[in-house]
Design an enzyme around this catalytic site. Structure first.
Site, PDB file in Angstrom:
ATOM      1  N   SER A 160       0.821  -1.206   0.128  1.00 26.82           N
ATOM      2  CA  SER A 160       0.004   0.166  -0.116  1.00 26.82           C
ATOM      3  C   SER A 160       0.949   1.219  -0.015  1.00 26.82           C
ATOM      4  O   SER A 160       2.084   1.369   0.200  1.00 26.82           O
ATOM      5  CB  SER A 160      -0.739   0.015   1.289  1.00 26.82           C
ATOM      6  OG  SER A 160      -1.451  -1.209   1.206  1.00 26.82           O
TER       7      SER A 160
HETATM    8  N1  SAH Z   1      -1.119  -3.860   3.730  1.00 30.36           N
HETATM    9  C1  SAH Z   1      -0.698  -4.666   2.907  1.00 30.36           C
HETATM   10  C2  SAH Z   1      -1.507  -4.617   1.448  1.00 30.36           C
HETATM   11  C3  SAH Z   1      -1.319  -5.863   0.567  1.00 30.36           C
HETATM   12  S1  SAH Z   1      -2.579  -5.905  -0.691  1.00 30.36           S
HETATM   13  C4  SAH Z   1       0.778  -4.106   2.381  1.00 30.36           C
HETATM   14  O1  SAH Z   1       0.961  -2.888   2.433  1.00 30.36           O
HETATM   15  O2  SAH Z   1       1.885  -4.946   1.819  1.00 30.36           O
HETATM   16  C5  SAH Z   1      -4.014  -6.641   0.086  1.00 30.36           C
HETATM   17  C6  SAH Z   1      -3.536  -8.143   0.542  1.00 30.36           C
HETATM   18  O3  SAH Z   1      -4.699  -8.549   0.768  1.00 30.36           O
HETATM   19  C7  SAH Z   1      -3.074  -9.201  -0.534  1.00 30.36           C
HETATM   20  O4  SAH Z   1      -1.837  -9.741  -0.140  1.00 30.36           O
HETATM   21  C8  SAH Z   1      -4.183  -9.827  -0.946  1.00 30.36           C
HETATM   22  O5  SAH Z   1      -3.607 -11.119  -1.171  1.00 30.36           O
HETATM   23  C9  SAH Z   1      -4.841 -10.159   0.680  1.00 30.36           C
HETATM   24  N2  SAH Z   1      -6.043 -10.631   0.649  1.00 30.36           N
HETATM   25  C10 SAH Z   1      -7.341 -10.562  -0.286  1.00 30.36           C
HETATM   26  N3  SAH Z   1      -8.343 -11.135   0.142  1.00 30.36           N
HETATM   27  C11 SAH Z   1      -8.054 -11.809   1.406  1.00 30.36           C
HETATM   28  C12 SAH Z   1      -8.792 -12.458   2.260  1.00 30.36           C
HETATM   29  N4  SAH Z   1     -10.133 -12.921   1.780  1.00 30.36           N
HETATM   30  N5  SAH Z   1      -8.176 -12.846   3.429  1.00 30.36           N
HETATM   31  C13 SAH Z   1      -7.010 -12.357   3.676  1.00 30.36           C
HETATM   32  N6  SAH Z   1      -6.049 -11.786   2.891  1.00 30.36           N
HETATM   33  C14 SAH Z   1      -6.532 -11.411   1.564  1.00 30.36           C
END
Ligand code: SAH
Length: 203
Positions: free
Chosen positions: A50
């Site tokens: 993010s």
């Molecule tokens: N805060 C993280 C954002 C990653 S993007 C950062 O800054 O790196 C969002 C993440 O949510 C992805 O890795 C994706 O695989 C995960 N995600 C999507 N759906 C999900 C679910 N149902 N349960 C757990 N994780 C999920």
């Protein structure tokens, strides 16, 4: 140098945490020159780390520094996890893509975080055994708030999540629980990767 541009964010605890966590450890090797850009960046498997401003905004919105227990859905790179772990006593983080969860755990272990618990699962159901949580941070966009997450929020708890249709503008929504009632406030327009659902846990 860890220089981030965080606009109007002035919560001193959040700023301290953003200063303490070096984003370069969470950004892929070939994108290192962008590590401190105020943009989301690809981390592989179709996911992103993010934007720092949004990480700071979400952290400050849930008052992470006042929390005993925080639940994060979407570990991704582990960057937001680290910021939360700087501020809360315990962080529980769930990632649906095993490779990402493992990689993030390795980075966070190497950096010495001992107050994080990890789970590979569909976070739609939250983490019932560890509830209630003082704050819940969801980092993937969903059309409606998962009901189990509302149930797992503590009294006076706060949840922030990107709500809205896939691929369209979503809004960060802050949900506060007081006397068993939820209040919703719409905040910034954002664009997050979609919240995906596991086929074996689709209730
Ligand atoms: N805060 C993280 C954002 C990653 S993007 C950062 O800054 O790196 C969002 C993440 O949510 C992805 O890795 C994706 O695989 C995960 N995600 C999507 N759906 C999900 C679910 N149902 N349960 C757990 N994780 C999920």
């Amino acid at each position: 140098m860890n220089k981030l541009f965080l606009r109007e964010i002035n919560d001193s605890e959040t700023l301290r945490a953003m200063e303490a966590v070096d984003r370069k450890f969470f950004v892929p090797e070939k994108l290192q020159s962008h590590a401190y850009s105020d943009t989301a960046l690809p981390i592989g498997l179709g996911q992103t780390i993010s934007q720092p401003y949004i990480v700071a905004y979400m952290t400050a919105s849930v008052k992470a520094g006042d929390c005993d227990k925080i639940l994060e859905i979407g570990t991704g790179s582990g960057y937001q996890t680290a910021i939360l772990a700087e501020l809360a006593r315990e962080v529980y983080t769930i990632e649906i893509i095993p490779e990402l969860g493992i990689k993030a755990k390795n980075v966070l272990d190497t950096l010495g975080y001992k107050n994080i618990r990890y789970k590979t699962a569909d976070g739609y159901r939250g983490w019932q055994e560890m509830a209630p949580f003082d704050a819940i941070v969801v980092t993937a966009a969903i059309a409606e708030t998962p009901p189990d997450l509302l149930d797992q929020l503590a009294e006076n708890g706060r949840m922030i999540l990107p709500l809205g249709p896939e691929g369209d503008t979503q809004y960060l929504v802050l949900i506060e629980k007081k006397a068993g009632q939820f209040t919703y406030s719409r905040k910034l327009a954002v664009r997050f990767v979609p919240f995906t659902r596991s086929k074996t846990d689709n209730k």
